[in-house]
Design a protein around this motif. Structure first.
Motif, mmCIF file in Angstrom:
data_model
loop_
_atom_site.group_PDB
_atom_site.id
_atom_site.type_symbol
_atom_site.label_atom_id
_atom_site.label_comp_id
_atom_site.label_asym_id
_atom_site.label_seq_id
_atom_site.Cartn_x
_atom_site.Cartn_y
_atom_site.Cartn_z
ATOM 1 N N SER A 194 31.101 25.862 36.380
ATOM 2 C CA SER A 194 29.801 25.582 35.774
ATOM 3 C C SER A 194 28.674 26.368 36.452
ATOM 4 C CB SER A 194 29.513 24.081 35.834
ATOM 5 O OG SER A 194 29.680 23.633 37.157
ATOM 6 N N ASP A 195 28.918 26.930 37.633
ATOM 7 C CA ASP A 195 27.844 27.695 38.285
ATOM 8 C C ASP A 195 27.879 29.164 37.856
ATOM 9 O OD1 ASP A 195 30.354 27.820 39.846
ATOM 10 O OD2 ASP A 195 29.177 29.157 41.131
ATOM 11 N N LEU A 196 26.693 29.783 37.869
ATOM 12 C CA LEU A 196 26.556 31.161 37.377
ATOM 13 C C LEU A 196 27.434 32.143 38.147
ATOM 14 C CD1 LEU A 196 22.679 31.373 36.837
ATOM 15 C CD2 LEU A 196 24.456 31.238 35.092
ATOM 16 N N ALA A 197 27.474 32.002 39.481
ATOM 17 C CA ALA A 197 28.253 32.961 40.271
ATOM 18 C C ALA A 197 29.743 32.818 39.980
ATOM 19 C CB ALA A 197 27.977 32.770 41.758
ATOM 20 N N GLY A 198 30.194 31.575 39.849
ATOM 21 C CA GLY A 198 31.603 31.335 39.542
ATOM 22 C C GLY A 198 31.973 31.884 38.165
ATOM 23 N N ARG A 199 31.091 31.703 37.214
ATOM 24 C CA ARG A 199 31.347 32.216 35.864
ATOM 25 C C ARG A 199 31.425 33.742 35.880
ATOM 26 N NH1 ARG A 199 30.519 28.229 31.983
ATOM 27 N NH2 ARG A 199 29.746 29.572 30.336
ATOM 28 N N ALA A 200 30.535 34.362 36.657
ATOM 29 C CA ALA A 200 30.542 35.828 36.750
ATOM 30 C C ALA A 200 31.855 36.319 37.372
ATOM 31 C CB ALA A 200 29.350 36.312 37.569
ATOM 32 N N GLU A 201 32.337 35.598 38.379
ATOM 33 C CA GLU A 201 33.588 36.008 39.020
ATOM 34 C C GLU A 201 34.774 35.838 38.066
ATOM 35 O OE1 GLU A 201 34.324 37.797 41.289
ATOM 36 O OE2 GLU A 201 36.171 37.237 42.320
ATOM 37 N N VAL A 202 34.786 34.749 37.319
ATOM 38 C CA VAL A 202 35.867 34.577 36.333
ATOM 39 C C VAL A 202 35.821 35.698 35.300
ATOM 40 C CG1 VAL A 202 36.721 33.108 34.449
ATOM 41 C CG2 VAL A 202 36.108 32.089 36.651
ATOM 42 N N ARG A 203 34.633 36.021 34.821
ATOM 43 C CA ARG A 203 34.530 37.090 33.803
ATOM 44 C C ARG A 203 34.914 38.452 34.380
ATOM 45 N NH1 ARG A 203 29.386 34.255 32.098
ATOM 46 N NH2 ARG A 203 29.994 33.057 30.237
ATOM 47 N N ARG A 204 34.554 38.697 35.645
ATOM 48 C CA ARG A 204 34.959 39.966 36.267
ATOM 49 C C ARG A 204 36.484 40.079 36.241
ATOM 50 N NH1 ARG A 204 36.912 42.030 41.103
ATOM 51 N NH2 ARG A 204 37.089 39.994 42.101
ATOM 52 N N LEU A 205 37.167 38.989 36.566
ATOM 53 C CA LEU A 205 38.633 39.038 36.633
ATOM 54 C C LEU A 205 39.274 39.025 35.242
ATOM 55 C CD1 LEU A 205 39.117 36.833 39.800
ATOM 56 C CD2 LEU A 205 39.630 39.275 39.575
ATOM 57 N N ILE A 206 38.653 38.351 34.296
ATOM 58 C CA ILE A 206 39.160 38.447 32.913
ATOM 59 C C ILE A 206 39.166 39.924 32.513
ATOM 60 C CG2 ILE A 206 38.671 37.969 30.488
ATOM 61 C CD1 ILE A 206 37.416 35.320 31.265
ATOM 62 N N SER A 207 38.062 40.609 32.784
ATOM 63 C CA SER A 207 37.971 42.021 32.424
ATOM 64 C C SER A 207 38.942 42.855 33.248
ATOM 65 C CB SER A 207 36.531 42.500 32.606
ATOM 66 O OG SER A 207 36.477 43.896 32.552
ATOM 67 N N TRP A 208 39.112 42.495 34.521
ATOM 68 C CA TRP A 208 40.096 43.220 35.355
ATOM 69 C C TRP A 208 41.462 43.228 34.669
ATOM 70 C CZ3 TRP A 208 39.497 45.517 40.290
ATOM 71 C CH2 TRP A 208 40.693 45.972 40.865
ATOM 72 N N PHE A 209 41.895 42.076 34.191
ATOM 73 C CA PHE A 209 43.233 42.013 33.593
ATOM 74 C C PHE A 209 43.239 42.465 32.136
ATOM 75 C CE2 PHE A 209 43.565 39.522 37.428
ATOM 76 C CZ PHE A 209 44.679 40.118 37.994
ATOM 77 N N ASN A 210 42.269 42.004 31.355
ATOM 78 C CA ASN A 210 42.288 42.365 29.928
ATOM 79 C C ASN A 210 41.976 43.845 29.688
ATOM 80 O OD1 ASN A 210 43.053 39.920 28.911
ATOM 81 N ND2 ASN A 210 40.975 39.228 28.430
ATOM 82 N N ASP A 211 41.222 44.453 30.573
ATOM 83 C CA ASP A 211 40.871 45.865 30.372
ATOM 84 C C ASP A 211 41.657 46.780 31.309
ATOM 85 O OD1 ASP A 211 39.004 44.976 28.496
ATOM 86 O OD2 ASP A 211 37.440 44.758 30.014
#
Lengths: 228, 228
Positions: B85-102
């Motif tokens: 729910s925190d902004l920094a945590g969300r940013a880290e999850v999205r960074r890793l989603i992109s790491w794997f999906n892209d």
């Protein structure tokens, strides 16, 4: 705020436009990604721009930064928010962000920026040298197809995703602006796309991009001309 | 809900894991993307899977679908929510989603799925034929580097992005599962990554993926073995 970027990285340009539209100021820090500096790899092991640092939080990558800015600053923008508030509208904006940041990048702007700009910074052993004319030709063919798609979207909407300006327009314009600097956008192939781009590039947020130029590589004559 | 997908599309697998974790049921509709069917292009002109249809809303692409599911169903999941729910945590999850999906996709899973699976569906004139052994070799080298990165992340966290399971783990596991079916993951190169994957693949949401197989291409012996 600090935005770690480079001038002709289309993804960085997208974030600069978003910040500009929201009236947010970030110090721009140019990162020579091709050098793969250890300090930058610590921040982003994928070695890509942009990276945003805001209030001590590091946000890596274009999509995470766009979502972060929407979550932190979007609501305060009220009617000027660059993401719709309904789920279907948000999905459509994200589809188009990906269309330009992923598909247009892979088919057009990555080729052009790599061949015409980044290669100038690389030694022959690291992939530098003369631009690959095949890649540039492919990019020029592909850009026409994307202009057609923009024109098609505009048949049913004032802007690309909805009747208001959104992230989708800024992502598209950011990628097109890098190609346009290089003179590689055949604007006359689609009148609606051309009119849409003239609207976007007249916005104050666009001015800093239009004022930039690369040493030894002047922009195409119409690059900064608001009426083409 | 309908999920338009194909079994070995790692992006579709990610969304299936997300739906499974949330206890959401979607009818799976296999789309032979290589046929570029006109009906599918109308839904998604980029001709990629996955596409989700929910309550009459069409959501195109893996990142838009993940964000949509979080916006619509995330809050109701309470402590089981797959986004922090925190902004920094969300940013880290999205960074890793992109790491794997892209990144992982471009360096590993796209090569493997394209060369070993999709090519079987293509005629010689459309890019079918024998797998490109150079591409497969490159993917196998790259996967080791990604396992090392997963192991490195797990030194400071219980799961990839935080101390709880998130989208990042499911994205990583989805891509690895496609490579693992083909026997192309050198698990013994990183013990932490191997233990983490054993934890993920034991989850009930993973079972449907482990039960699938392709006619004429059996899974690697350890693919569905929960203890390797």
């Amino acid at each position: 705020m600090q935005l770690i970027q480079h001038s002709f990285c289309p993804h960085s340009r997208f974030i600069r436009l978003v910040l500009g539209e929201y009236g947010l100021t970030a110090e721009l820090v140019d990162e020579p990604v091709w050098e793969r500096r250890a300090e930058f790899l610590t921040l982003n092991p994928a070695a890509t721009t942009p990276v945003l640092i805001d209030d001590g939080v590091t946000i890596v990558g274009v999509q995470p930064i766009a979502e972060y800015i929407d979550e932190k600053y979007g609501e305060a923008a009220g009617a000027m928010r660059l993401m719709p508030s309904d789920l279907a509208g948000r999905a459509e904006v994200r589809r188009l962000i990906s269309w330009f940041n992923d598909k247009f990048f892979a088919e057009v702007s990555e080729y052009l920026v790599q061949e015409k700009i980044l290669k100038r910074n690389l030694s022959a052993t690291n992939g530098g040298g003369a631009p690959d004319s095949g890649a540039i030709r492919a990019a020029r063919v592909n850009v026409g197809y994307h202009l057609g798609y923009i024109g098609w979207l505009l048949k049913s909407r004032n802007w690309l995703a909805t009747n208001r300006i959104t992230y989708a327009d800024l992502a598209a314009a950011a990628h097109l602006s890098a190609a346009d600097y290089l003179g590689d956008v055949p604007w006359n192939e689609d009148e609606s796309a051309k009119q849409w781009y003239a609207r976007i590039k007249s916005r104050p947020a666009f001015r800093p991009l239009l004022a930039e130029s690369l040493p030894g590589l002047a922009p195409a004559p119409t690059y900064a001309n608001l009426d083409f």
